[in-house]
Scaffold this active site. Structure first.
Site, PDB file in Angstrom:
ATOM      1  N   GLY A 169     -18.811   4.380  -2.775  1.00 35.62           N
ATOM      2  CA  GLY A 169     -20.633   4.639  -1.961  1.00 35.62           C
ATOM      3  C   GLY A 169     -21.447   5.171  -3.283  1.00 35.62           C
ATOM      4  CE  LYS A 216      -4.155   1.086  -0.032  1.00 33.25           C
ATOM      5  NZ  LYS A 216      -5.172  -0.032  -0.423  1.00 33.25           N
TER       6      LYS A 216
HETATM    7  N1  GLU Z   1      -7.298   0.499  -3.266  1.00 37.27           N
HETATM    8  C1  GLU Z   1      -7.857  -0.394  -3.831  1.00 37.27           C
HETATM    9  C2  GLU Z   1      -8.051  -1.877  -2.525  1.00 37.27           C
HETATM   10  O1  GLU Z   1      -7.580  -1.335  -1.377  1.00 37.27           O
HETATM   11  C3  GLU Z   1      -7.216  -1.622  -4.842  1.00 37.27           C
HETATM   12  C4  GLU Z   1      -6.141  -1.424  -5.314  1.00 37.27           C
HETATM   13  C5  GLU Z   1      -6.100  -2.157  -7.272  1.00 37.27           C
HETATM   14  O2  GLU Z   1      -6.899  -2.437  -7.393  1.00 37.27           O
HETATM   15  O3  GLU Z   1      -5.124  -2.828  -7.056  1.00 37.27           O
HETATM   16  O4  GLU Z   1      -8.842  -2.535  -2.924  1.00 37.27           O
END
Ligand code: GLU
Length: 421
Positions: free
Chosen positions: A228, A111
Site C-alpha cells: 500500500g 500457500k
Molecule cells: N506472497 C506473494 C503473493 O501472494 C508473493 C509470493 C511469491 O513471491 O512467491 O503473491
C-alpha cells in the site's frame, strides 16, 4: 486488524472459479474440470515449539496448502498473522494458482501461514520461529521442489534467516530455496516494490485501454503496509492525489493531498498514521467508503462485503490485497459499474519478480534493475491485454476474464501431463 467472514475465503475462491467456469465452455460442459481445480490437493498442519525469552515454550501452528502441481516447482508466500486459519490458507493457495497462470510463469502453487502476531515477538523469538519453521519443512522444499517467499508480515530478513537455516540443514548454500531475500543474499533488485509497481503498471495499462490516465485521479488506500505504501509513493510520482490512507487501525484524510514521506516516517518508527500532522482522523475501514476515483484495498481478505459494497464510492478498484472483495460484493459493485481490477492480475507481480530472483539464483548471474523492470513491463502488458480482450470476448468483468485466461493455461498443462483429457 480483525477481519470479518475470514472463514469464507475458501468458499469465496470456489465461487469465483465457478462463475468463470460457467462462462467458459471447456469447464461448463465438463463438470470434472471444475471439480479438479476447486480444491487444494494437500494441506499440512504442523506445531512449532519455540523457547520464548521468558524461558517458557510456546507452540505456534502453521498450515500449508498445495493447490495444484501441474507446473512445478511449487511457489508460495508465507504469512505471519494472528488470524491465519486453514480455510484462508486453502483459498490463498488457489488464488496463487490463478495468479501464476495469468502471468504465465512455469510454477506450481501453494500457500503457508503461521498463527502469530509478529508484533508481539522479540527479534530473537521471531528468528527462532522462522528457523523452527524451516526445520519442520526442509525435507519438503528446495529450489527444484518448492520455493517459499514473503507475504503479509514476513520480510527479506525473515527470508534470509530461512534460507540460511535451509542451507545449514541440507549442507549446501541454496539461495534459490527462498525468494524475497535481501540483496546481499541474492535478492532480485525490485522484489520489495514489485507487487505495488506491477499493480500500478496494470492500472496504467487498463486505463490506457480505456483512453484514460492516472494523472489527477484521487486515490484511497486501505492499509499502508509494504504494498500500500509503495503504491502511494509511485502514484504520487505519477501525479495522482492520495487523499485517504489507513494503517491497520486508523485512517486519515486530507482533501489537498497526503504527504507520503511523512506517513513513511511514521511507519518506519512503528507509529500510527493517527500521528500525521494535518489530517482528519477516521476508522481504518471507513477509508473504503470515501469518495475517490481509485480505491486500493491493500490489506487482507473480505474487506468489501455485501454489508458495505453499496456504500463504495469510487470508479475503479485495484485489488492489491488477496481476496478483499467477496463474490456477493462483486455483484453489487458490478451493478454500480465500478470496474474491479482483480487480485489475481493486479497483485501477481511480486511472484513474477520472485520467479526472476529464483532464475537468477539458479544461474548465479544477476540482471540489472532496468532489465528486470523491462521484463516485468513486457509481461504485464501482455497479461493485462489478454485479460482485457478476454473480458470483451466473453462479455464478462475482468475477474472472470482473468480466471478464464488462467484456466486455459492450467488445463493445457494438466492435459500435457495426462491429468485431464
Ligand atoms: N506472497 C506473494 C503473493 O501472494 C508473493 C509470493 C511469491 O513471491 O512467491 O503473491
Amino acid at each position: 486488524m480483525k477481519t470479518e467472514n475470514i472463514q469464507d475465503a475458501f468458499e469465496n475462491a470456489r465461487k469465483q472459479i465457478r462463475q468463470a467456469c460457467d462462462l467458459y465452455d471447456e469447464c461448463r460442459l465438463d463438470e470434472n474440470k471444475y471439480e479438479l481445480i476447486s480444491y487444494p490437493r494437500r494441506i499440512l498442519e504442523v506445531n512449532i515449539p519455540v523457547m520464548m525469552d521468558n524461558g517458557k515454550i510456546k507452540t505456534f501452528t502453521w498450515f500449508r496448502s498445495q493447490h495444484n502441481d501441474a507446473r512445478w516447482p511449487f511457489k508460495w508466500g508465507i504469512r505471519f498473522h494472528q488470524d491465519v486459519n486453514r480455510e484462508e490458507v486453502k483459498a490463498l493457495s488457489m488464488w496463487m494458482s490463478f495468479k501464476c497462470a495469468v502471468i504465465d510463469i512455469p510454477l506450481g502453487w501453494g500457500k503457508g501461514g503461521i498463527i502469530v502476531n509478529p508484533k508481539e515477538l522479540s527479534e530473537n523469538e521471531l528468528e527462532k520461529l522462522s528457523r523452527g519453521y524451516v526445520r519442520e519443512l526442509y525435507k519438503y522444499i528446495g529450489p527444484e521442489q518448492d520455493v517459499p517467499a514473503p507475504d503479509v508480515n514476513t520480510n527479506p530478513k525473515i527470508m534470509s534467516w530461512m534460507m540460511d537455516e535451509y542451507s545449514l540443514l541440507v549442507w549446501k548454500y541454496s539461495p534459490g530455496s527462498f525468494t524475497g531475500k535481501p540483496l546481499s543474499s541474492g535478492w532480485s533488485a525490485w522484489r520489495a516494490a514489485a507487487t505495488a509497481q506491477g499493480g500500478i503498471y496494470v492500472l496504467e495499462e487498463i486505463l490506457r485501454l480505456n483512453n484514460d490516465e492516472i494523472k489527477g485521479k484521487t486515490i484511497a488506500i486501505q492499509w499502508a503496509g509494504n504494498a500500500g505504501l509503495t503504491a502511494a509513493k509511485i502514484l504520487s510520482n505519477l501525479w495522482a492525489i492520495i487523499v485517504w490512507i489507513s494503517d491497520s487501525k486508523w485512517g486519515i484524510y486530507n482533501k489537498s493531498w497526503l504527504k507520503i514521506d511523512e506517513i513513511e516516517n511514521l511507519k518506519s518508527q512503528r507509529k500510527s498514521v493517527i500521528e500525521y500532522s494535518d489530517a482528519e482522523i477516521l476508522w481504518e475501514k471507513e477509508v473504503l467508503e470515501k469518495e475517490c476515483d481509485i480505491l486500493i484495498p491493500a490489506a487482507l481478505e473480505n474487506q468489501i462485503t455485501e454489508g458495505n459494497a453499496g456504500k463504495i464510492n469510487t470508479k475503479i478498484i485495484l485489488e492489491l490485497a488477496n481476496g478483499p472483495i467477496t463474490p456477493e460484493a462483486d455483484a453489487i459493485l458490478n451493478n454500480k459499474n465500478i470496474m474491479v481490477i482483480p487480485d489475481i492480475l493486479a497483485n501477481s507481480w511480486g511472484v513474477m519478480v520472485s520467479y526472476f530472483e529464483q532464475v537468477q539464483n539458479n544461474m548465479n548471474f544477476y540482471w540489472s534493475a532496468e532489465e528486470i523492470d523491462q521484463r516485468l513491463k513486457d509481461k504485464i502488458t501482455t497479461a493485462a491485454n489478454a485479460v482485457y480482450s478476454t473480458s470483451k470476448e466473453y462479455k464478462s468483468h475482468l475477474r472472470s476474464a482473468a480466471y478464464i485466461v488462467s484456466m486455459k493455461r492450467i488445463f493445457s498443462a494438466m492435459k500435457d501431463r495426462g491429468e485431464v483429457s
